[in-house]
Design a protein around this motif. Structure first.
Motif, PDB file in Angstrom:
ATOM      1  N   GLY A 263      31.536  83.956  62.648  1.00 45.37           N
ATOM      2  CA  GLY A 263      32.907  84.406  62.477  1.00 45.37           C
ATOM      3  C   GLY A 263      33.010  85.542  61.474  1.00 45.37           C
ATOM      4  O   GLY A 263      32.006  86.179  61.102  1.00 45.37           O
ATOM      5  N   ILE A 264      34.235  85.800  61.011  1.00 46.74           N
ATOM      6  CA  ILE A 264      34.506  86.854  60.019  1.00 46.74           C
ATOM      7  C   ILE A 264      35.385  86.224  58.950  1.00 46.74           C
ATOM      8  O   ILE A 264      36.614  86.220  59.066  1.00 46.74           O
ATOM      9  N   HIS A 265      34.769  85.675  57.911  1.00 45.76           N
ATOM     10  CA  HIS A 265      35.574  84.941  56.937  1.00 45.76           C
ATOM     11  C   HIS A 265      34.942  84.841  55.557  1.00 45.76           C
ATOM     12  O   HIS A 265      35.622  84.506  54.596  1.00 45.76           O
ATOM     13  N   ALA A 266      33.646  85.134  55.393  1.00 41.85           N
ATOM     14  CA  ALA A 266      33.005  84.903  54.099  1.00 41.85           C
ATOM     15  C   ALA A 266      31.905  85.915  53.798  1.00 41.85           C
ATOM     16  O   ALA A 266      30.909  85.579  53.156  1.00 41.85           O
ATOM     17  N   GLY A 267      32.042  87.141  54.245  1.00 42.44           N
ATOM     18  CA  GLY A 267      31.070  88.176  53.915  1.00 42.44           C
ATOM     19  C   GLY A 267      29.682  87.852  54.413  1.00 42.44           C
ATOM     20  O   GLY A 267      29.482  87.518  55.591  1.00 42.44           O
ATOM     21  N   ASP A 268      28.695  87.940  53.528  1.00 47.95           N
ATOM     22  CA  ASP A 268      27.304  87.681  53.914  1.00 47.95           C
ATOM     23  C   ASP A 268      27.064  86.225  54.307  1.00 47.95           C
ATOM     24  O   ASP A 268      26.022  85.913  54.887  1.00 47.95           O
ATOM     25  N   ALA A 269      27.999  85.350  53.984  1.00 49.90           N
ATOM     26  CA  ALA A 269      27.870  83.939  54.361  1.00 49.90           C
ATOM     27  C   ALA A 269      28.467  83.648  55.729  1.00 49.90           C
ATOM     28  O   ALA A 269      28.556  82.482  56.124  1.00 49.90           O
ATOM     29  N   ASN A 270      28.862  84.673  56.476  1.00 50.69           N
ATOM     30  CA  ASN A 270      29.374  84.433  57.832  1.00 50.69           C
ATOM     31  C   ASN A 270      28.304  83.798  58.717  1.00 50.69           C
ATOM     32  O   ASN A 270      28.576  82.850  59.463  1.00 50.69           O
ATOM     33  N   GLU A 271      27.084  84.344  58.656  1.00 56.57           N
ATOM     34  CA  GLU A 271      26.002  83.831  59.500  1.00 56.57           C
ATOM     35  C   GLU A 271      25.500  82.508  58.940  1.00 56.57           C
ATOM     36  O   GLU A 271      25.117  82.415  57.787  1.00 56.57           O
ATOM     37  N   GLY A 272      25.508  81.494  59.791  1.00 53.22           N
ATOM     38  CA  GLY A 272      25.044  80.175  59.378  1.00 53.22           C
ATOM     39  C   GLY A 272      26.117  79.294  58.791  1.00 53.22           C
ATOM     40  O   GLY A 272      25.811  78.240  58.240  1.00 53.22           O
ATOM     41  N   SER A 273      27.385  79.702  58.909  1.00 53.92           N
ATOM     42  CA  SER A 273      28.451  78.873  58.330  1.00 53.92           C
ATOM     43  C   SER A 273      29.495  78.527  59.375  1.00 53.92           C
ATOM     44  O   SER A 273      29.694  79.247  60.349  1.00 53.92           O
ATOM     45  N   LEU A 274      30.167  77.409  59.141  1.00 58.69           N
ATOM     46  CA  LEU A 274      31.333  77.000  59.921  1.00 58.69           C
ATOM     47  C   LEU A 274      32.542  77.206  59.014  1.00 58.69           C
ATOM     48  O   LEU A 274      32.762  76.435  58.076  1.00 58.69           O
ATOM     49  N   MET A 326      21.780  85.270  52.388  1.00 64.29           N
ATOM     50  CA  MET A 326      22.110  85.136  50.970  1.00 64.29           C
ATOM     51  C   MET A 326      20.836  85.103  50.129  1.00 64.29           C
ATOM     52  O   MET A 326      19.791  84.630  50.573  1.00 64.29           O
ATOM     53  N   ASN A 327      20.965  85.561  48.881  1.00 66.71           N
ATOM     54  CA  ASN A 327      19.838  85.558  47.950  1.00 66.71           C
ATOM     55  C   ASN A 327      19.918  84.410  46.960  1.00 66.71           C
ATOM     56  O   ASN A 327      19.144  84.364  45.998  1.00 66.71           O
ATOM     57  N   TRP A 328      20.851  83.491  47.155  1.00 70.54           N
ATOM     58  CA  TRP A 328      20.996  82.346  46.280  1.00 70.54           C
ATOM     59  C   TRP A 328      21.405  81.140  47.115  1.00 70.54           C
ATOM     60  O   TRP A 328      21.815  81.262  48.264  1.00 70.54           O
ATOM     61  N   GLY A 329      21.290  79.968  46.521  1.00 76.03           N
ATOM     62  CA  GLY A 329      21.657  78.742  47.211  1.00 76.03           C
ATOM     63  C   GLY A 329      23.142  78.462  47.100  1.00 76.03           C
ATOM     64  O   GLY A 329      23.822  78.920  46.174  1.00 76.03           O
ATOM     65  N   LEU A 330      23.650  77.675  48.055  1.00 73.64           N
ATOM     66  CA  LEU A 330      25.060  77.290  48.073  1.00 73.64           C
ATOM     67  C   LEU A 330      25.175  75.852  48.567  1.00 73.64           C
ATOM     68  O   LEU A 330      24.384  75.412  49.415  1.00 73.64           O
ATOM     69  N   PRO A 331      26.158  75.105  48.066  1.00 68.27           N
ATOM     70  CA  PRO A 331      26.353  73.732  48.555  1.00 68.27           C
ATOM     71  C   PRO A 331      26.581  73.727  50.065  1.00 68.27           C
ATOM     72  O   PRO A 331      27.218  74.632  50.618  1.00 68.27           O
ATOM     73  N   ASN A 332      26.072  72.711  50.721  1.00 63.71           N
ATOM     74  CA  ASN A 332      26.217  72.639  52.174  1.00 63.71           C
ATOM     75  C   ASN A 332      27.658  72.430  52.612  1.00 63.71           C
ATOM     76  O   ASN A 332      28.020  72.758  53.740  1.00 63.71           O
ATOM     77  N   ILE A 333      28.493  71.870  51.734  1.00 60.87           N
ATOM     78  CA  ILE A 333      29.949  71.855  51.922  1.00 60.87           C
ATOM     79  C   ILE A 333      30.539  72.515  50.694  1.00 60.87           C
ATOM     80  O   ILE A 333      30.300  72.073  49.563  1.00 60.87           O
ATOM     81  N   MET A 334      31.320  73.570  50.898  1.00 57.62           N
ATOM     82  CA  MET A 334      31.810  74.352  49.755  1.00 57.62           C
ATOM     83  C   MET A 334      33.144  74.995  50.100  1.00 57.62           C
ATOM     84  O   MET A 334      33.598  74.990  51.251  1.00 57.62           O
ATOM     85  N   GLY A 335      33.765  75.582  49.080  1.00 61.45           N
ATOM     86  CA  GLY A 335      34.940  76.404  49.269  1.00 61.45           C
ATOM     87  C   GLY A 335      34.553  77.872  49.338  1.00 61.45           C
ATOM     88  O   GLY A 335      33.468  78.263  48.886  1.00 61.45           O
ATOM     89  N   HIS A 336      35.440  78.683  49.894  1.00 64.09           N
ATOM     90  CA  HIS A 336      35.159  80.108  50.017  1.00 64.09           C
ATOM     91  C   HIS A 336      34.833  80.740  48.665  1.00 64.09           C
ATOM     92  O   HIS A 336      33.947  81.587  48.558  1.00 64.09           O
ATOM     93  N   ARG A 337      35.521  80.317  47.604  1.00 64.33           N
ATOM     94  CA  ARG A 337      35.290  80.910  46.289  1.00 64.33           C
ATOM     95  C   ARG A 337      33.865  80.685  45.800  1.00 64.33           C
ATOM     96  O   ARG A 337      33.355  81.461  44.987  1.00 64.33           O
ATOM     97  N   ASP A 338      33.192  79.639  46.289  1.00 68.80           N
ATOM     98  CA  ASP A 338      31.838  79.331  45.837  1.00 68.80           C
ATOM     99  C   ASP A 338      30.803  80.333  46.348  1.00 68.80           C
ATOM    100  O   ASP A 338      29.724  80.459  45.767  1.00 68.80           O
TER     101      ASP A 338
END
Length: 715
Positions: A263-274, A326-338
């Motif tokens: 989708g188009i919703h979280a910048g570089d985190a678009n790929e691989g995210s719901l 992404m060049n860093w880790g992120l929680p598997n369930i998160m908010g956009h701000r994360d």
């Protein structure tokens, strides 16, 4: 319905209308008004009323201005007399891309009881003298369409007729499909779609008004704004959820059940995210003038949706992942701000973000996923810290929405910050300890030498990890013998690697550990190796418990005939050995001495062949005057021949051409003499050196014997 684009341009309060030709299309009405404001007025306050070109149910402001953002308020009215409350407009980061010059504000939705409005008033306070190039308002009317209640009935009829083709053990919850709510001609466009399996699930909010319960019209308005005004061609989110818990399919997907569209919703985190957006605004009181909390029905539907996807993609709810771009880790369930450390956006709002720990628990409960770890939070009674200057992560950044940090130092005299977590275990034994350093925006990097001390009341051991290289991911300190009762894990700001960078104090977790085990990596089982010097690699689950290591290589699986043994007094994980001969069958294993026991890796079988094969073009037969049959043969004493290629060239030339025609050859110029040579590759990957001279040429060709011609023609 008519589709109109109206552009209004003026200075301060003067507006001039330029109406572009209208064209007929089954589309909602959309119009943009652009106001040009005198730049850099030192104390500018504008208050003006605009009559919209048509009745609208949604309006989105946008502007071009320098930082800091101007203070803009907007309200709407049906008759120009009775007005809604003032809305303080914030930048909508979900709808503004990094490369955009224009900043998009919040979507204002008309209250349900009025359905549509005809007027807006805007107020701009610019006491700081910010240069405002333009202020625009996009008006949208999507009231001409089915309501959510009507769509739910229609969807139920469709679902009864069409069973989903999926084998998911946890079913996808009931949704309003795109084919039901998206009623425009462009809704079925599948061009340019990209797919990437989901690893992370992101919660957004649409930052639209909470006062209108015609959620279907709001979804259509967001679609139109994303598609046309933003130029994205589609709605950005993968799913949307309204306050009553109705779920809407978002960005076009050719198979919503089994594929994951980007989708188009979280910048570089678009790929691989719901990306799933809560319809409304859910900021906290300290963030925004308008605030609300997502209702239980809304969050239950998000939990059902995430549970389906987590079960389908085997996503560990209580873990973190480094996403594909992404060049860093992120929680598997998160908010956009994360995604970008907490400061890039308020989304999904503080009140929604505060619900993420409960959302993780709800998702895990639905799919029977239980964390094997016990957690100790830095905000709980199991954590103590020094009475020093501490920083706290912004906007709920941290594993459970909070984290402390300080700056590292290499000078013991300057070290003031320390923190201790109490690890209470029911029985003495081996436990794995993991720590977490969140990805939070501090305008700085993290330490490469976070030094932890593990004290079980008898001994104290030390582990050093890099927060910088593992930021956003859970890091294992290894396995440790802990005593029944209280043990302590201590971290200080003192490092041997760097000064003035971040040291993080967030949640830690621990779990009973299995004994040490060793895993062979390379050479892989039943593989051929073609290098005379072979590299052996292996891993330990807890290398900190390993005291000594032995590598054994044998010609039999029982290791009765060991031909090489290497020993180290440290926990090495790689070694090299040079062999003097080929071996059709070898076995290797690693022995790990933990001081009280020895762990053995599972023996791995491999074969060694570092001798290239040989080959030759042995014969050339004339099938017809312009067609030849090429016969090759080869030999390899060890791994065997994998393939033989042959090359040709005209006599007198120096460059060879690899044949692409299999066993036959058609001369490019039939009157020339052609030479041939072969090159073989064996199963281990050894390649024969190119022949210095030709093996044979067409002058040595023989007529094909009749006895073998027919089979060749049939082939």
């Amino acid at each position: 319905m008519k589709f109109k684009l109206l552009v209004f341009v003026g200075l301060l309060f003067g507006l001039t209308a330029v109406i572009l030709p209208a064209y007929t299309q089954t589309e909602p009405a959309v119009a943009v008004e652009t106001i040009t404001i005198n730049p850099r007025s030192s104390s500018l306050q504008l208050l003006d009323t605009i009559e919209a070109p048509f009745a609208f149910n949604a309006m989105v402001p946008s502007w071009v201005a320098e930082e800091p953002l101007p203070y803009i308020k907007v309200r709407t009215s049906k008759d120009g007399i009775n007005w809604s409350k003032w809305f303080h407009i914030q930048a909508h980061d979900d709808w503004t891309l990094p490369e955009d010059v224009e900043t998009v504000g919040d979507m204002i939705v008309v209250p349900l009881q009025d359905e549509t409005h005809n007027f807006i008033q805007y107020m701009v306070h610019n006491e700081l003298g910010v240069e405002i190039s333009s202020l625009s308002f996009t008006f949208i009317d999507t009231t001409d369409g089915p309501t959510t209640e009507e769509m739910i009935v229609q969807q139920q009829l469709l679902d009864a007729q069409n069973e989903p083709t999926t084998t998911d053990s946890y079913p996808r919850p009931a949704v309003i499909s795109r084919g039901v709510w998206c009623v425009y001609s462009s809704c079925s466009d599948t061009s340019g779609l990209v797919y990437e399996p989901v690893t992370n699930m992101i919660v957004h909010h649409t930052v639209s008004s909470n006062s209108n319960s015609n959620w279907a019209a709001t979804v259509r308005a967001i679609y139109i704004y994303h598609r046309d005004t933003r130029g994205w061609g589609d709605i950005g989110y993968n799913y949307l959820v309204d306050r009553n818990g109705a779920i809407y399919e978002g960005h076009m997907n050719q198979d919503y059940y089994n594929w994951d569209v980007v989708g188009i919703h979280a910048g570089d985190a678009n790929e691989g995210s719901l990306g799933t957006s809560l319809i409304g605004t859910f900021t906290s009181a300290d963030e925004y003038g308008t605030y609300d909390t997502p209702p239980a029905a809304m969050m239950n539907s998000v939990a059902n949706l995430f549970a389906w996807k987590a079960d389908q993609r085997n996503i560990q709810v209580y873990d973190a992942t480094q996403m594909v771009n992404m060049n860093w880790g992120l929680p598997n369930i998160m908010g956009h701000r994360d995604v970008y450390g907490g400061t890039n956006t308020l989304c999904p709002g503080g009140n929604a973000h505060d619900l993420l720990p409960a959302l993780r628990a709800d998702v895990a409960y639905r799919i029977g996923q239980t964390s094997p770890y016990s957690y100790v939070s830095e905000t709980g009674s199991g954590f103590t810290k020094s009475n020093a200057n501490w920083y706290e992560a912004v906007r709920g950044c941290g594993w459970q929405g909070h984290a402390y940090y300080t700056w590292s130092t290499t000078n013991p005299a300057e070290s003031t910050n320390w923190g201790e977590w109490t690890i209470n275990v029911p029985a003495s034994g081996l436990y794995e300890i993991q720590v977490y350093a969140p990805y939070c925006d501090t305008d700085n990097s993290e330490t490469n030498g976070a030094t932890y001390s593990i004290d079980n009341g008898v001994t104290t051991r030390t582990a050093v990890v890099s927060h910088e290289q593992n930021v956003g991911l859970w890091m294992s300190l290894g396995g440790y013998q802990l005593s029944a009762g209280n043990n302590t894990l201590r971290l200080t700001d003192l490092t041997t690697t760097d000064s003035g960078v971040g040291v993080w104090f967030d949640d830690i977790r621990y779990s009973p550990a299995t004994d040490v085990y060793v895993t062979n990596q390379t050479p892989a089982d039943n593989s051929w190796v073609s290098e005379q010097t072979v590299t052996f690699d292996w891993t330990f689950n807890y290398d900190n418990l390993v005291r000594a290591v032995t590598l054994e290589i044998a010609t039999d699986a029982s290791f009765n005939n060991i031909i090489e043994s290497k020993h180290w007094q440290t926990a090495v994980t790689s070694a090299h050995h040079t062999f003097t001969q080929n071996h059709p069958e070898l076995y290797w294993r690693v022995l790990a001495d933990t001081g009280g026991a020895t762990a053995y890796s599972t023996p791995t079988r491999f074969s060694l062949d570092f001798t290239p094969p040989t080959s030759m073009v042995t014969a050339v037969y004339i099938i017809t005057p312009d067609l030849y049959l090429i016969i090759t043969s080869g030999a390899d004493a060890h791994s065997g021949i994998r393939q033989i290629e042959w090359e040709y060239r005209a006599a007198g030339e120096t460059e060879w051409t690899v044949s692409s025609t299999g066993e036959t050859f058609t001369p490019p110029e039939p009157n020339l003499v052609y030479e041939f040579r072969s090159q073989a590759t064996d199963q281990a990957g050894n390649q024969e050196a190119p022949h210095a001279t030709p093996d044979i040429d067409t002058r040595q060709a023989n007529l094909m014997p009749h006895a073998i011609m027919l089979p060749v023609i049939e082939k």
